[in-house]
Design a protein around this motif. Structure first.
Motif, PDB file in Angstrom:
ATOM      1  N   LEU A 104       0.949  -1.334   0.118  1.00  0.00           N
ATOM      2  CA  LEU A 104       0.021  -0.040   0.080  1.00  0.00           C
ATOM      3  C   LEU A 104       0.829   1.298   0.007  1.00  0.00           C
ATOM      4  O   LEU A 104       0.567   2.153  -0.989  1.00  0.00           O
ATOM      5  N   TYR A 108       1.181   1.040  -4.145  1.00  0.00           N
ATOM      6  CA  TYR A 108      -0.176   1.888  -4.626  1.00  0.00           C
ATOM      7  C   TYR A 108       0.138   3.441  -4.355  1.00  0.00           C
ATOM      8  O   TYR A 108      -0.336   4.117  -5.146  1.00  0.00           O
ATOM      9  N   GLY A 221      -2.652  -0.582  -8.167  1.00  0.00           N
ATOM     10  CA  GLY A 221      -2.230  -1.764  -7.562  1.00  0.00           C
ATOM     11  C   GLY A 221      -0.971  -2.450  -8.282  1.00  0.00           C
ATOM     12  O   GLY A 221      -0.860  -2.472  -9.488  1.00  0.00           O
ATOM     13  N   TRP A 227      -6.752  -2.958  -2.831  1.00  0.00           N
ATOM     14  CA  TRP A 227      -6.478  -1.562  -2.746  1.00  0.00           C
ATOM     15  C   TRP A 227      -7.309  -0.557  -3.817  1.00  0.00           C
ATOM     16  O   TRP A 227      -8.000   0.320  -3.264  1.00  0.00           O
TER      17      TRP A 227
END
Length: 271
Positions: A104, A108, A221, A227
Motif C-alpha cells: 500500500l 499503490y 496496485g 487496494w
C-alpha cells in the motif's frame, strides 16, 4: 514462515538480481507462446531501453540499500512502528501485514501520487510511453521515479516497523508480480478474473496503460488488487480495446530513445 523471512534476510544482491532476471526471462518466454497482442515489433530492440531502465532501477536501489537496512534495523531494535505496537502479534501475521501494507505505502500510494502531481506524472510518463507493453516494461522507470518509489518504501518501513527480511520479501514479490501483470500473455478470462480479486492480474493492470482517461487514472496496485477496489480506483476494460501509450507523447521513435526518455520530465508535450 520463519524460514522464509530468514532466507530473505540473508539474500545477497546477486541473488536478488537473479530473481529479477529470472522473472523477466520466464515471462518473456511465455509471451512467445501465448501472447495477448501480436505486436509488430522487434522484441529485442524494443527491450533495449527497458533493460537500460531496469539497470538504472537496480543501480538506484542498490546504492540506497544501506539506508533501507539501517532504518529497518533501527525500527526492529527499538520496537518502533505500528506492527510492533500490536500486542502478542504472531510472526505469521507480522509478515503478512508487513507485506500487505508495504504494498500500500511503497507501491499503490506513490503510483497514485505520480498520476496526480503534474511534475511527478511527467517522470512517470517514461513508464507509460511504451506502446508495446510486455514484461520488460515492468522496470521501465526513470531514475527519478526509482528514487521516489524508494522513499515511499522507506516511509513504509518507518510507519510499519518492518524488519529487513520482510522488506526484501516484499521487494521480491513486487518485482515478480510486476513482471507478471505487465507480461504480454493471454490468460483464460475466468482465471484472470479470479486472480484479480486478490492479486493484480495482467488484464487488470493493462487497463492502466490505456492511453486515455479515465483508464490511465486507475488500477494503481502492484501486488494486491484490493487496494484499488477499496479506494474506488478499480476499472475494467476489454483487453482487446486497450491502446497503449500516452496521447501527449505518441511518437514511437521518441519513446524508444533512451536519451529522449531521460529528458522526458523536462520536455513539453508536442501538439
Amino acid at each position: 514462515m520463519l524460514e522464509i523471512v530468514s532466507f530473505f534476510e540473508n539474500i545477497t544482491s546477486s541473488q536478488r538480481s537473479l530473481i529479477l532476471v529470472g522473472g523477466i526471462t520466464f515471462f518473456w518466454s511465455i509471451e512467445y507462446v501465448v501472447p495477448l497482442f501480436n505486436f509488430d515489433y522487434k522484441k529485442v530492440k524494443h527491450a533495449v531501453p527497458n533493460f537500460f531502465f531496469t539497470f538504472t532501477t537496480i543501480l538506484v536501489n542498490f546504492s540506497l540499500a544501506f539506508l533501507l537496512l539501517a532504518v529497518s534495523d533501527w525500527v526492529d531494535k527499538n520496537n518502533f512502528g505500528l506492527l510492533n505496537r500490536i500486542p502478542n502479534i504472531s510472526l505469521f501475521m507480522y509478515v503478512i501485514l508487513g507485506v500487505v501494507f508495504l504494498d500500500l505505502i511503497g507501491a499503490y500510494l506513490p503510483h497514485y501520487v505520480q498520476n496526480k502531481v503534474k511534475f511527478l506524472w511527467k517522470i512517470h510518463l517514461v513508464h507509460h510511453s511504451d506502446h508495446n507493453v510486455d514484461t520488460t516494461t515492468a522496470n521501465r522507470h526513470h531514475p527519478f521515479e526509482s528514487v521516489i518509489r524508494f522513499v515511499f518504501t522507506l516511509l513504509g518501513v518507518v510507519v510499519l516497523g518492518t524488519s529487513i527480511g520482510v522488506v526484501l520479501l516484499y521487494q521480491s514479490m513486487s518485482a515478480v508480480l510486476s513482471q507478471f501483470n505487465h507480461a504480454n500473455i493471454k490468460l483464460n478470462p475466468k482465471i484472470d478474473k479470479i486472480l484479480s480479486y486478490i492479486i493484480v492480474s495482467p488484464d487488470m493492470h493493462k487497463v492502466h496503460h490505456h492511453y486515455v482517461m479515465p483508464f490511465t487514472d486507475s488500477n494503481y496496485g502492484n501486488i494486491f488488487s484490493f487496494w484499488d477496489r477499496w479506494f474506488g480506483t478499480f476499472k475494467k476494460l476489454n483487453p482487446s480495446k486497450i491502446i497503449y501509450g500516452i496521447d501527449t507523447f505518441f511518437n514511437k521513435k521518441d519513446n524508444e530513445s533512451i536519451r529522449s526518455l531521460l529528458y522526458r520530465p523536462f520536455e513539453k508535450p508536442k501538439p
